[in-house]
Write a protein that holds these residues in place. Structure first.
Motif, PDB file in Angstrom:
ATOM      1  N   SER A  63      15.440 -37.529-103.766  1.00 15.36           N
ATOM      2  CA  SER A  63      14.587 -36.920-104.317  1.00 15.36           C
ATOM      3  C   SER A  63      14.945 -37.005-105.799  1.00 15.36           C
ATOM      4  N   LEU A  64      14.782 -35.802-106.619  1.00 16.15           N
ATOM      5  CA  LEU A  64      15.378 -35.470-107.778  1.00 16.15           C
ATOM      6  C   LEU A  64      17.017 -34.917-107.870  1.00 16.15           C
ATOM      7  N   SER A  65      16.890 -33.902-106.779  1.00 18.20           N
ATOM      8  CA  SER A  65      18.340 -33.465-107.378  1.00 18.20           C
ATOM      9  C   SER A  65      18.673 -34.199-106.207  1.00 18.20           C
ATOM     10  N   GLU A  66      19.161 -35.550-105.728  1.00 19.17           N
ATOM     11  CA  GLU A  66      20.013 -36.443-105.610  1.00 19.17           C
ATOM     12  C   GLU A  66      20.238 -37.199-106.557  1.00 19.17           C
TER      13      GLU A  66
ATOM     14  N   SER B  27      19.891 -38.888-114.801  1.00 21.87           N
ATOM     15  CA  SER B  27      19.069 -38.929-113.913  1.00 21.87           C
ATOM     16  C   SER B  27      17.414 -38.508-114.985  1.00 21.87           C
ATOM     17  N   SER B  28      16.359 -38.877-114.238  1.00 20.48           N
ATOM     18  CA  SER B  28      15.059 -38.871-114.754  1.00 20.48           C
ATOM     19  C   SER B  28      13.566 -39.341-113.843  1.00 20.48           C
TER      20      SER B  28
ATOM     21  N   LEU C  62      22.527 -35.245-108.798  1.00 22.30           N
ATOM     22  CA  LEU C  62      23.633 -35.879-108.179  1.00 22.30           C
ATOM     23  C   LEU C  62      25.087 -36.429-108.914  1.00 22.30           C
ATOM     24  N   LEU C  63      23.600 -38.054-107.714  1.00 24.61           N
ATOM     25  CA  LEU C  63      24.010 -39.575-108.527  1.00 24.61           C
ATOM     26  C   LEU C  63      24.675 -39.551-109.951  1.00 24.61           C
ATOM     27  N   SER C  64      24.424 -39.395-110.610  1.00 25.75           N
ATOM     28  CA  SER C  64      24.564 -39.330-112.112  1.00 25.75           C
ATOM     29  C   SER C  64      25.562 -39.128-112.353  1.00 25.75           C
TER      30      SER C  64
END
Length: 615
Positions: free
Chosen positions: A413-416, A331-332, A419-421
């Motif tokens: 969102s960055l948190s999603e 994620s980034s 988690l997805l990554s």
């Protein structure tokens, strides 16, 4: 010469004892209460985070034994539970969403022992504490996916072989129905299908229809494959988090048992293990007008999916690529500080994406987010009914060819994105799962079980030693020494075996093995007594005692060993633990009784003129 071992054999026995003692020693040092700082991206810990953890604990005046990077994660050790809980609370606030501070128990083995590769026995949940899950795998989607694959294959095959048909429809019980405009085409297609495929059943239905379905064996293989793939993926997810000594194994046909020793954060474990998110990349169809879309009068190769804001989009049913080919995901944020996930595909996925984008430049490709969630209803067994949630998170124009690397945007969102990554990197569950049983065993209960197990073990050992010494005098002392060596050997082997885990039933197996060892010593000593009573000289009585008792000892231990092997093959969980320790103890008892006691007896009495033997 009677009762004499060559020098090399005595040296080998001493070396074996020294090595066994070395690898059994780590079990005396116990475990430290600790915090394990885990990176949710699955990355190794770095010095900057380590420095941050140290600084935070110093500022909060939380005393710690040590803070260091161990096995690619940061481990902070504490002397009491109050400091441990306080440290977890502080670190969760400071480190943010990128990291998890998990309560754990870490072996307190000194560095000089770890240099030899020595480590303590792996302890099960009943001794160490932790989390236990029993997960049920819903294998029906695997067969449904097989049904859809058959439709896609038939559509291409019938077209390539110039067999005309009207439509291919999905039916109940995993059947597909092929409709024709006349009987001749129907019969031609039925004969061709029977001759070409041996893993589907073909039945005529009415005048112009053929119904096909995967055979029962093919369905069973699909279900079996789904369970095995989910086991591998769940194991990968746990490994990504850096959790030490996890146990992930099949339990029955469609259940998976997971043990996470030392971990106490059940919410985190459920969040990671139960997540079923994946991605599908599909081509967008822009040729249909809105009237066609809302009337649902779509061709059989198209379907409607919704974006996060409720906009309908027509997609081709054929999936270009799924999350199965993703080998890395990070994620980034992009240049506008919007969350994204950078994806790396394997060779097959990269080649597939390369050929697809090469042939479809200028077209739209959608990223479909697929997840199974609790639908709010329960089945007759009282378990939640999972529903499949599908949402388009990104639509992009294919501007050029790309292969192994690309980005997915449109995430909320960055948190999603984090988690997805994590889920994509660890692997995509092929079918939905449900946690049907969960247990949390606290470290206090685990330490009590250890104390009780050790008391039982040492009580049995001391009782056996007292009996042997009182009844057989000096020969009893020799047998007692063999008992202690036997215990050291069992602990050393259990510590060295990578897959062995000690549980309460395992401790029972150790006690049983020690009892078997006592029984063998009794056989030898009683036989020596008989030989002395019959008038034999001491040296000859010792020799004959060991020689005559040997067949009985081997027979008795072999029957025990066969029984434990059967228990291990047919049993599960605790029964396997009992079988492992009992079988190891049975083998070591034969070595210590037949070779160990004989070596000590030879050193004390061998080659000497003895008139009186203490037995």
């Amino acid at each position: 010469m009677l009762n004499h071992y060559p020098l090399w054999k005595n040296i080998a026995l001493v070396l074996s004892l020294v090595v066994s003692t070395l690898y059994a020693l780590p079990n005396l040092y116990g475990e430290d209460l600790s915090i394990q700082v885990i990176n949710l991206q699955g990355n190794s810990a770095n010095e900057s985070v380590l420095t941050q953890v140290r600084k935070v604990l110093e500022q909060e005046s939380i005393p710690s034994k040590s803070i260091a990077i161990e096995n690619k994660t940061i481990i902070a050790r504490f002397t009491n539970s109050n400091a441990q809980f306080h440290a977890q609370e502080v670190l969760i606030k400071v480190l943010g969403e990128n990291y998890v501070a998990a309560l754990n128990l870490t072996p307190a083995v000194p560095n000089w022992l770890t240099k030899f590769g020595a480590s303590p026995m792996k302890l099960g949940l009943d001794l160490r504490g932790g989390i236990y899950f029993l997960i049920e795998v819903d294998t029906n989607p695997a067969v449904e996916k097989l049904q859809e694959q058959i439709i896609e294959t038939l559509r291409l095959e019938l077209h390539d072989n110039a067999i005309s048909y009207e439509a291919i429809l999905k039916k109940a019980n995993y059947e597909n129905e092929i409709q024709f405009n006349n009987t001749k085409n129907r019969n031609q297609a039925a004969l061709w299908l029977v001759s070409r495929y041996n893993d589907i059943t073909v039945n005529n239905y009415g005048k112009y229809t053929v119904r096909i379905a995967p055979t029962s064996d093919r369905q069973r293989q699909a279900r079996e494959s789904a369970v095995l793939q989910n086991i591998n993926i769940l194991r990968n997810r746990i490994n990504q988090l850096g959790i030490s000594e996890p146990l992930v194994q099949r339990h029955g046909f469609n259940h998976i048992a997971i043990e996470l020793p030392g971990i106490q954060d059940i919410a985190l474990a459920k969040k990671i293990l139960g997540a079923t998110a994946t991605l599908e990349f599909r081509l967008v169809n822009n040729d249909l007008n809105l009237d066609t879309i809302f009337s649902r009068n779509l061709p059989e190769n198209l379907e409607i999916k919704m974006t996060s804001d409720g906009k309908p989009i027509v997609l081709y049913k054929k999936v270009i690529l799924t999350g199965e080919h993703i080998i890395d995901a990070v994620s980034s944020t992009d240049a506008y500080n919007r969350p994204q996930v950078n994806i790396l595909l394997d060779d097959i996925g990269g080649l597939t994406m390369f050929h697809f984008t090469k042939d479809n430049i200028g077209k739209l490709m959608a990223t479909l987010f697929v997840e199974y969630k609790d639908g709010g209803r329960k089945n007759p067994n009282g378990r939640p009914i999972l529903i499949k949630k599908e949402e388009i998170i990104n639509i992009a124009t294919i501007q050029s060819r790309f292969g192994n690397n690309f980005r997915v945007t449109g995430i909320n969102s960055l948190s999603e994105a984090r988690l997805l990554s994590l889920l994509l990197k660890a692997g995509t569950l092929t079918t939905p799962i449900q946690i049907v049983e969960e247990r949390t065993i606290g470290p206090t209960l685990g330490s009590k079980n250890i104390t009780r197990g050790l008391k039982a073990c040492f009580s049995g050992l001391i009782t056996s030693i007292l009996f042997m010494v009182i009844w057989y005098k000096k020969s009893g002392l020799i047998a007692a020494a063999a008992l202690i060596v036997n215990l050291i050997l069992i602990i050393a082997i259990m510590s060295l075996l990578p897959g062995a885990t000690l549980t309460m039933p395992g401790i029972a197996g150790i006690i049983l093995a020690l009892a078997v060892s006592v029984d063998a010593n009794v056989l030898i000593n009683e036989r020596i007594k008989e030989e002395l009573c019959s008038g034999r000289q001491v040296q000859q009585a010792i020799h004959e005692g060991y020689r005559c008792a040997l067949p009985s000892i081997i027979d008795a231990n072999l029957t025990t060993l066969i029984t434990t092997i059967i228990l291990y093959c047919l049993g599960t969980g605790p029964i396997k633990g009992f079988a492992i320790t009992t079988s190891i103890g049975t083998i070591t008892s034969m070595l210590t009784v037949i070779i160990g006691t004989r070596a000590i007896t030879n050193l004390l009495y061998g080659g000497k003129n003895i008139d009186n033997f203490s037995i």
